[in-house]
Design an enzyme around this catalytic site. Structure first.
Site, short mmCIF file in Angstrom:
data_model
loop_
_atom_site.label_atom_id
_atom_site.label_comp_id
_atom_site.label_asym_id
_atom_site.label_seq_id
_atom_site.Cartn_x
_atom_site.Cartn_y
_atom_site.Cartn_z
N GLU A 62 0.85 -1.20 0.00
CA GLU A 62 0.00 0.00 0.00
C GLU A 62 0.88 1.24 0.00
O GLU A 62 2.08 1.17 0.26
CB GLU A 62 -0.97 -0.02 1.19
N HIS B 161 -9.31 9.92 2.79
CA HIS B 161 -8.85 8.86 1.88
C HIS B 161 -9.05 9.34 0.45
O HIS B 161 -10.12 9.88 0.12
CB HIS B 161 -9.64 7.58 2.14
N ARG C 97 -0.96 9.19 2.01
CA ARG C 97 -2.37 9.44 1.73
C ARG C 97 -2.75 10.92 1.77
O ARG C 97 -3.54 11.40 0.95
CB ARG C 97 -3.16 8.67 2.79
N HIS D 238 -11.89 9.92 6.48
CA HIS D 238 -11.64 8.49 6.66
C HIS D 238 -11.20 8.15 8.10
O HIS D 238 -11.71 7.19 8.69
CB HIS D 238 -10.55 8.08 5.67
N ARG E 47 -1.76 9.11 9.13
CA ARG E 47 -1.57 7.67 9.39
C ARG E 47 -1.09 6.94 8.15
O ARG E 47 -1.58 7.15 7.04
CB ARG E 47 -2.89 7.06 9.86
#
Ligand code: FAD
Ligand code: SIN
Length: 573
Positions: A119, A237, A286, A353, A388
């Site tokens: 990811e 997100h 992100r 998110h 995060r």
């Protein structure tokens, strides 16, 4: 000292943190009461897709715990608590094994080894997943079965549709919860309470979070005087499916793992734009990807528009049928939305998110209020810093949910022999004070009530003067609050927008606030978030202020410092 069997832990919330902690506590012989406000599976956890990050005994070639630590610190924009990150990454394998003991099964490759996904912002594939893209449902389902088995044996008492509305306190220590169940108000006494109530995506108009994510735990903790921190950092997100005009559908995230397999982002002209914004393009952290989408749309003159996720190349490079096999849920859900993503583009936009901020906790999940633990998304351990890293949230719920139980077993709340003064002194954060937003906890103690009963005072450096409520918000409604937060405290913010938001929120609170418990919690949480965002004048991580653009030198320095592996002293495998 009371015996273990008579010591009661009340756990609020049935996501990964609450379920796992309840199981560990029950198996250690504690008296466990587990409450949750909806059905057991109603949680953010249930919807998790990508997976859980962990460096196992046999990692992907070249991967190490040190690399996981470095990636986490880097994604967190230098704002992480390094010791908490070290614990998270070094203890990950232990709690993955813990999950497996409770019946969780992760996907394996053709050799029977764990199938590891990649990811964004991870330097190696290290994401464990279940059911392809249904990790949350797979994990929660197994944990719920284990909880129900213990309920049948009488070692866990379980109350679904039990909505915690307040924390009970005696001499400054938490001694239970007040809740509504079957329309009746009930109190449950406890030696300690673990808040595992999850997040607050419902603060914003577009979110990946289900309906239960209404900031209840933050509000409960705040009203009990708990310190909170990092509330300005809310993660958006980048890829939430945009519903066709008029369609009313529950939010649908398109996992970052899809970009990990090679999907790219394109604008309405068909142009791939991410390489213009970051060298890692679609696999940048992100916050960077969401912000780049927002900035790019603004540049195209379509700030409320969307971009497209192009997964067609994956099918071409990895073979026909790959998307359906690797992402079965997403394949089915995009098909239901009328999109064949093996051949068509998927319209996506950023959506709220994950809240990095929350109730401040120490490394044992203790809050600043004696007798109150917090774990999972409601807590702020500092592991996520200002942004995060993907798939570190489920992991945090596990590691710090376990650490809460271990602390309670070691007498975390009961070392005082019943003397409340001694108990407060023995509870470290209560003595040290909050890590960050100390004045807020102090205000809570002095001012007492918030949200439904009063306006939120501003500190003198940020007067809300000169601001009339923006025309148009009208009286409070949840929709109006969510629209306001998206417009003024979303991916792109600035002082003017934030002060306008503060004025409107303050007006609603001064008018008596909403009557419903969740609405009151959302209003309080919005006020706290906006206040924290006003207080941080520079852009950092997910908190981007257009009136104070990102400090390029600082970013360069950060990149450089984490290009090296973290100091050896941080890694004790
Ligand atoms: P939750 O799972 O949200 O559970 C909170 C529980 O508390 C719920 O049961 C709720 O009903 C209950 N509750 C709330 N208020 C009250 C109250 N007042 N009284 C009683 N009960 C209450 N993270 C990853 O690491 N990997 C992923 O792949 C991933 N994918 C995601 C996909 C989606 C669509 C979403 C929304 C999130 C994803 N995340 C992912 C984030 C992650 O799922 C959450 O941060 C994590 O599950 C939070 O777990 P939790 O136990 O803290 O809270
Ligand atoms: C995703 O699958 O993209 C979500 C992962 C996460 O939130 O960590």
């Amino acid at each position: 000292m009371t015996g273990i069997h008579s010591r009661r832990l009340v756990v609020v919330g049935s996501g990964i943190a609450g379920l796992y902690a309840s199981l560990l506590a029950a198996d250690a012989g504690l008296d466990v009461v587990l409450l949750t406000k909806g059905d057991l599976q109603e949680s953010n956890t249930w919807y998790a897709q990508g997976g859980i990050s962990a460096v196992l005994d046999e990692p992907a070639p070249g991967d190490t715990v040190a690399a996981h630590i470095a990636d986490t610190l880097k994604a967190g924009a230098g704002h992480c608590n390094q010791e908490a990150v070290r614990l998270l990454c070094t203890e990950a394998r232990r709690d993955i094994a813990g999950l497996q003991r409770f019946g969780v099964r992760f996907d394996v490759d053709d050799d029977g080894d764990p199938a590891l996904g990649l990811e964004a912002a991870h330097s190696a594939p290290r994401i464990l997943h279940a059911g392809g893209d249904a990790t949350g449902a797979g994990v929660a389902d197994a944990l719920i079965r284990a909880v129900l088995a213990r309920q049948a044996k009488g070692t866990i008492r379980l109350f679904a549709h039990a909505h915690a509305t307040a924390l009970l306190q005696t001499h400054g220590r938490v001694t239970g919860v007040e809740l509504t169940h079957d329309d009746a108000s009930v109190t449950v006494g406890a030696d300690a309470v673990l808040l595992a109530t999850g997040g607050a995506g419902r603060l914003f108009a577009q979110t990946t979070n289900p309906a239960v994510a209404t900031a209840d735990g933050l509000a409960l903790g705040w009203r009990a005087g708990a310190a909170v921190a990092d509330l300005e950092f809310f993660q958006f997100h980048p890829t939430c499916l945009v519903n066709p005009a008029g369609a009313q559908r529950e939010p649908m995230l398109i996992s970052e793992a899809v970009r990990g397999e090679g999907a790219i982002l394109a604008d309405s002209n068909g142009k791939r734009f991410m390489p213009e914004y970051h060298p890692d393009a679609e696999l940048a952290p992100r916050d960077v990807v969401s912000r780049s989408i927002a900035l790019h749309l603004a540049k195209l003159g379509d700030p409320n528009g969307h971009v497209y996720l192009d997964a067609r190349g994956i099918e071409r490079s990895k073979g026909r049928g790959f998307l359906a096999k690797r992402f079965p849920t997403l394949s089915a859900r995009t098909r239901e939305a009328g999109i064949d993503w093996t051949r068509e583009l998927v319209p996506v936009a950023p959506a709220a998110h994950y809240w990095m901020g929350g109730i401040t906790t120490d490394l044992h999940a203790r809050t600043s209020v004696p007798g109150l633990y917090a774990a999972g998304e409601v807590a702020c351990t500092g592991v996520h810093g200002a942004n995060r890293l993907a798939s570190n949230s489920l992991l945090e719920g596990l590691v710090f949910g376990r650490r809460a139980v271990e602390s309670f077993l070691q007498g975390g709340t009961d070392s005082s022999g019943g003397d409340p003064e001694a108990c407060i002194k023995g509870w470290p954060l209560a003595a040290e004070g909050p890590r960050d937003q100390g004045s807020l906890a102090e205000l809570a103690r002095r001012g007492g009530s918030w949200g439904a009963r009063g306006g939120l005072p501003f500190d003198e450096s940020q007067p809300a003067t000169g601001f009339k409520p923006a025309p148009g918000p009208g009286p409070f409604s949840r929709d109006a609050l969510r629209r306001l937060m998206t417009a003024k405290a979303g991916v792109l913010r600035n002082g003017v927008l934030l002060r306008e938001a503060a004025a409107v929120l303050g007006g609603w609170a001064a008018d008596g606030g909403p009557r419903g418990v969740e609405d009151a919690n959302l209003l309080l949480a919005s006020q706290l978030l906006v206040r924290a965002a006003l207080g941080r004048r520079e852009s950092l991580g997910a908190h981007y202020r257009s009136d104070s653009p990102v400090d390029a030198a600082m970013i360069e320095e950060l990149e450089e410092s984490y290009r090296m592996r973290p100091k050896a002293s941080l890694v004790h495998e």
